[in-house]
Design a protein around this motif. Structure first.
Motif, PDB file in Angstrom:
ATOM      1  N   ALA A 110       0.864  -1.186   0.000  1.00  0.00           N
ATOM      2  CA  ALA A 110       0.000   0.000   0.000  1.00  0.00           C
ATOM      3  C   ALA A 110       0.895   1.228   0.000  1.00  0.00           C
ATOM      4  O   ALA A 110       1.932   1.250   0.667  1.00  0.00           O
ATOM      5  CB  ALA A 110      -0.909   0.003   1.218  1.00  0.00           C
ATOM      6  N   ARG A 111       0.475   2.244  -0.744  1.00  0.00           N
ATOM      7  CA  ARG A 111       1.305   3.448  -0.832  1.00  0.00           C
ATOM      8  C   ARG A 111       0.597   4.678  -0.280  1.00  0.00           C
ATOM      9  O   ARG A 111       1.182   5.716  -0.118  1.00  0.00           O
ATOM     10  CB  ARG A 111       1.732   3.682  -2.287  1.00  0.00           C
ATOM     11  CG  ARG A 111       2.337   2.428  -2.941  1.00  0.00           C
ATOM     12  CD  ARG A 111       3.253   2.754  -4.083  1.00  0.00           C
ATOM     13  NE  ARG A 111       3.676   1.533  -4.776  1.00  0.00           N
ATOM     14  CZ  ARG A 111       4.634   0.719  -4.345  1.00  0.00           C
ATOM     15  NH1 ARG A 111       5.275   0.988  -3.233  1.00  0.00           N
ATOM     16  NH2 ARG A 111       4.954  -0.371  -5.016  1.00  0.00           N
ATOM     17  N   GLU A 112      -0.700   4.529  -0.019  1.00  0.00           N
ATOM     18  CA  GLU A 112      -1.460   5.660   0.540  1.00  0.00           C
ATOM     19  C   GLU A 112      -2.654   5.105   1.331  1.00  0.00           C
ATOM     20  O   GLU A 112      -3.007   3.932   1.179  1.00  0.00           O
ATOM     21  CB  GLU A 112      -1.882   6.663  -0.553  1.00  0.00           C
ATOM     22  CG  GLU A 112      -2.322   6.062  -1.858  1.00  0.00           C
ATOM     23  CD  GLU A 112      -3.688   5.414  -1.786  1.00  0.00           C
ATOM     24  OE1 GLU A 112      -4.538   5.957  -1.056  1.00  0.00           O
ATOM     25  OE2 GLU A 112      -3.893   4.385  -2.437  1.00  0.00           O
ATOM     26  N   GLY A 130       5.555   1.697   1.186  1.00  0.00           N
ATOM     27  CA  GLY A 130       6.749   2.360   0.683  1.00  0.00           C
ATOM     28  C   GLY A 130       6.564   2.828  -0.746  1.00  0.00           C
ATOM     29  O   GLY A 130       5.437   2.871  -1.225  1.00  0.00           O
ATOM     30  N   PRO A 131       7.659   3.183  -1.434  1.00  0.00           N
ATOM     31  CA  PRO A 131       9.027   3.152  -0.910  1.00  0.00           C
ATOM     32  C   PRO A 131       9.260   4.303   0.068  1.00  0.00           C
ATOM     33  O   PRO A 131       8.948   5.455  -0.240  1.00  0.00           O
ATOM     34  CB  PRO A 131       9.900   3.320  -2.167  1.00  0.00           C
ATOM     35  CG  PRO A 131       9.017   4.076  -3.127  1.00  0.00           C
ATOM     36  CD  PRO A 131       7.612   3.661  -2.834  1.00  0.00           C
ATOM     37  N   CYS A 132       9.809   3.968   1.212  1.00  0.00           N
ATOM     38  CA  CYS A 132      10.050   5.000   2.221  1.00  0.00           C
ATOM     39  C   CYS A 132      11.182   5.918   1.800  1.00  0.00           C
ATOM     40  O   CYS A 132      11.129   7.133   2.004  1.00  0.00           O
ATOM     41  CB  CYS A 132      10.388   4.331   3.551  1.00  0.00           C
ATOM     42  SG  CYS A 132       9.024   3.362   4.162  1.00  0.00           S
ATOM     43  N   LEU A 141       9.696   2.434  -9.273  1.00  0.00           N
ATOM     44  CA  LEU A 141       8.859   2.792  -8.126  1.00  0.00           C
ATOM     45  C   LEU A 141       8.501   4.277  -8.154  1.00  0.00           C
ATOM     46  O   LEU A 141       9.237   5.087  -8.716  1.00  0.00           O
ATOM     47  CB  LEU A 141       9.607   2.472  -6.825  1.00  0.00           C
ATOM     48  CG  LEU A 141       9.729   0.990  -6.485  1.00  0.00           C
ATOM     49  CD1 LEU A 141      10.739   0.788  -5.358  1.00  0.00           C
ATOM     50  CD2 LEU A 141       8.375   0.408  -6.106  1.00  0.00           C
ATOM     51  N   PRO A 142       7.401   4.644  -7.507  1.00  0.00           N
ATOM     52  CA  PRO A 142       7.094   6.076  -7.367  1.00  0.00           C
ATOM     53  C   PRO A 142       8.086   6.751  -6.426  1.00  0.00           C
ATOM     54  O   PRO A 142       8.925   6.090  -5.806  1.00  0.00           O
ATOM     55  CB  PRO A 142       5.684   6.078  -6.781  1.00  0.00           C
ATOM     56  CG  PRO A 142       5.493   4.728  -6.187  1.00  0.00           C
ATOM     57  CD  PRO A 142       6.378   3.778  -6.928  1.00  0.00           C
ATOM     58  N   ASP A 143       7.971   8.083  -6.305  1.00  0.00           N
ATOM     59  CA  ASP A 143       8.862   8.818  -5.405  1.00  0.00           C
ATOM     60  C   ASP A 143       8.702   8.320  -3.971  1.00  0.00           C
ATOM     61  O   ASP A 143       7.613   7.902  -3.562  1.00  0.00           O
ATOM     62  CB  ASP A 143       8.533  10.316  -5.442  1.00  0.00           C
ATOM     63  CG  ASP A 143       8.955  10.947  -6.755  1.00  0.00           C
ATOM     64  OD1 ASP A 143       9.779  10.335  -7.463  1.00  0.00           O
ATOM     65  OD2 ASP A 143       8.445  12.035  -7.071  1.00  0.00           O
ATOM     66  N   ARG A 151       3.339   7.411   8.198  1.00  0.00           N
ATOM     67  CA  ARG A 151       2.429   7.892   9.247  1.00  0.00           C
ATOM     68  C   ARG A 151       0.993   7.970   8.731  1.00  0.00           C
ATOM     69  O   ARG A 151       0.043   7.589   9.431  1.00  0.00           O
ATOM     70  CB  ARG A 151       2.889   9.267   9.743  1.00  0.00           C
ATOM     71  CG  ARG A 151       2.166   9.766  10.987  1.00  0.00           C
ATOM     72  CD  ARG A 151       2.612  11.182  11.360  1.00  0.00           C
ATOM     73  NE  ARG A 151       4.045  11.284  11.562  1.00  0.00           N
ATOM     74  CZ  ARG A 151       4.693  10.909  12.670  1.00  0.00           C
ATOM     75  NH1 ARG A 151       4.015  10.414  13.677  1.00  0.00           N
ATOM     76  NH2 ARG A 151       6.014  11.022  12.769  1.00  0.00           N
ATOM     77  N   ALA A 152       0.834   8.448   7.509  1.00  0.00           N
ATOM     78  CA  ALA A 152      -0.522   8.596   6.950  1.00  0.00           C
ATOM     79  C   ALA A 152      -1.208   7.237   6.834  1.00  0.00           C
ATOM     80  O   ALA A 152      -2.397   7.095   7.162  1.00  0.00           O
ATOM     81  CB  ALA A 152      -0.449   9.275   5.583  1.00  0.00           C
ATOM     82  N   VAL A 153      -0.455   6.229   6.386  1.00  0.00           N
ATOM     83  CA  VAL A 153      -1.057   4.896   6.249  1.00  0.00           C
ATOM     84  C   VAL A 153      -1.295   4.277   7.622  1.00  0.00           C
ATOM     85  O   VAL A 153      -2.380   3.735   7.904  1.00  0.00           O
ATOM     86  CB  VAL A 153      -0.168   3.979   5.380  1.00  0.00           C
ATOM     87  CG1 VAL A 153      -0.703   2.550   5.422  1.00  0.00           C
ATOM     88  CG2 VAL A 153      -0.101   4.489   3.947  1.00  0.00           C
ATOM     89  N   ALA A 154      -0.286   4.348   8.478  1.00  0.00           N
ATOM     90  CA  ALA A 154      -0.406   3.698   9.791  1.00  0.00           C
ATOM     91  C   ALA A 154      -1.570   4.270  10.593  1.00  0.00           C
ATOM     92  O   ALA A 154      -2.212   3.551  11.369  1.00  0.00           O
ATOM     93  CB  ALA A 154       0.900   3.838  10.570  1.00  0.00           C
TER      94      ALA A 154
END
Ligand SMILES: Cc1ncc(COP(=O)(O)OP(=O)(O)O)c(N)n1
Ligand SMILES: Cc1nc(C(=O)O)sc1CCOP(=O)(O)O
Ligand SMILES: [Mg+2]
Length: 208
Positions: A110-112, A130-132, A141-143, A151-154
Motif C-alpha cells: 500500500a502506498r497511501e 513504501g518506498p520510504c 517505483l514512485p517517489d 504515518r498517513a497509512v499507519a
C-alpha cells in the motif's frame, strides 16, 4: 495466528548475491522475529522459486521464523509457507486470501491510506508500505513517501505496517516513530559485510 515478526528479510536473488548465506547469518540472531519473504526475479522459473522457497522453509523452521512467498502463491502453498505477499500487479487481496486460506499470513503493498484501507477490508494481515526512501533494488517505483507517508497509512489502518524501500538501521527510529510495526529490507542485509551484526542492529532498533 502467531504474532508477526518485525524484521522482514526479502531474498536478493540478483546475480552474484547469496540469499541463503544472508539468511543463515540472520536466523540465529533474529529467530522468530524474522519473516523471510522469498522473492525471485520475474524471469525465474516456478521450479527455481519452489526450490528456493523449500530451502527457506526448512531453514526457518528450527528458529520459529516465518516464510512468506512473494507473488507466486501456488509456490507458497506447495512448500507449506506461512503465507504470501501481493501487490498491484498480482492477485487482488480477496482472491489471494481465498487461495491461501483464512489462517495464512497475507501481506499487500500500500502506498497511501485509501489503498491501505481497501486492502485491510479485503483481508490482509499486514501492509508493506513504501518506498520510504530511495532504493536501487527495484526499478520503476514512485517517489519515496518518507516517514510522513508511513504515518498517513499507519494512522488509517489497524494492521501492522511494514516499512519498505531504502530502509537502513539509521532510518528505523523515524519509521517506528511514524507508526511502522516493522521493516522489510533487501540491500541492508544482502549488501552488508556482516549480515549477522546488521541483523542484530536492526532488531535492536525495532524492539528497543
Ligand atoms: C513487505 C513488502 N512490501 C512491498 C512489497 C512490494 O510488492 P509488489 O508491489 O508486489 O512488488 P514486487 O515485490 O512483487 O516486485 C514487497 N514485496 N514486500
Ligand atoms: C521489492 C521492493 N518493493 C518496494 C516498494 O516500495 O514496493 S521497495 C522494494 C525494494 C526494497 O529493497 P531495499 O531494502 O534494498 O531498498
Ligand atoms: Mg508483487
Amino acid at each position: 495466528m502467531p504474532s508477526l515478526g518485525r524484521l522482514h528479510l526479502i531474498t536478493d536473488t540478483r546475480p552474484g548475491r547469496d540469499p541463503l548465506a544472508v539468511l543463515r547469518a540472520a536466523l540465529p540472531v533474529a529467530r522468530a522475529e524474522l519473516v523471510v519473504q522469498v522473492r525471485v526475479e520475474d524471469d525465474a522459473t516456478d521450479r527455481e522459486a519452489y526450490e528456493l522457497a523449500q530451502r527457506v522453509v526448512g531453514l526457518c523452521r528450527p528458529y520459529g521464523a516465518t516464510c512468506l512467498v512473494n507473488d507466486r502463491l501456488h509456490v507458497a502453498l506447495a512448500v507449506a509457507a506461512a503465507g504470501g505477499h501481493v501487490g498491484a500487479e498480482d492477485l487482488p487481496v480477496a482472491a489471494a486470501r481465498r487461495v491461501l486460506g483464512a489462517g495464512a499470513v497475507l501481506g499487500a503493498t500500500a502506498r497511501e491510506p485509501g489503498g491501505a484501507a481497501a486492502a485491510v477490508a479485503a483481508g490482509v494481515t499486514y501492509l508493506g508500505v513504501g518506498p520510504c526512501h530511495a532504493t536501487t533494488t527495484k526499478a520503476g517505483l514512485p517517489d519515496p513517501i518518507g516517514p510522513e507517508g508511513v504515518r498517513a497509512v499507519a494512522g488509517a489502518v489497524d494492521v501492522p505496517v511494514i516499512a519498505i524501500g531504502g530502509v537502513t538501521v539509521a532510518s528505523v527510529p523515524a519509521l517506528r516513530a511514524a507508526g511502522a510495526y516493522g521493516v522489510a529490507v533487501v540491500g541492508a542485509l544482502s549488501a552488508s559485510p556482516d549480515p549477522a551484526r546488521t541483523t542484530a542492529e536492526l532488531i535492536e532498533a525495532l524492539t528497543c
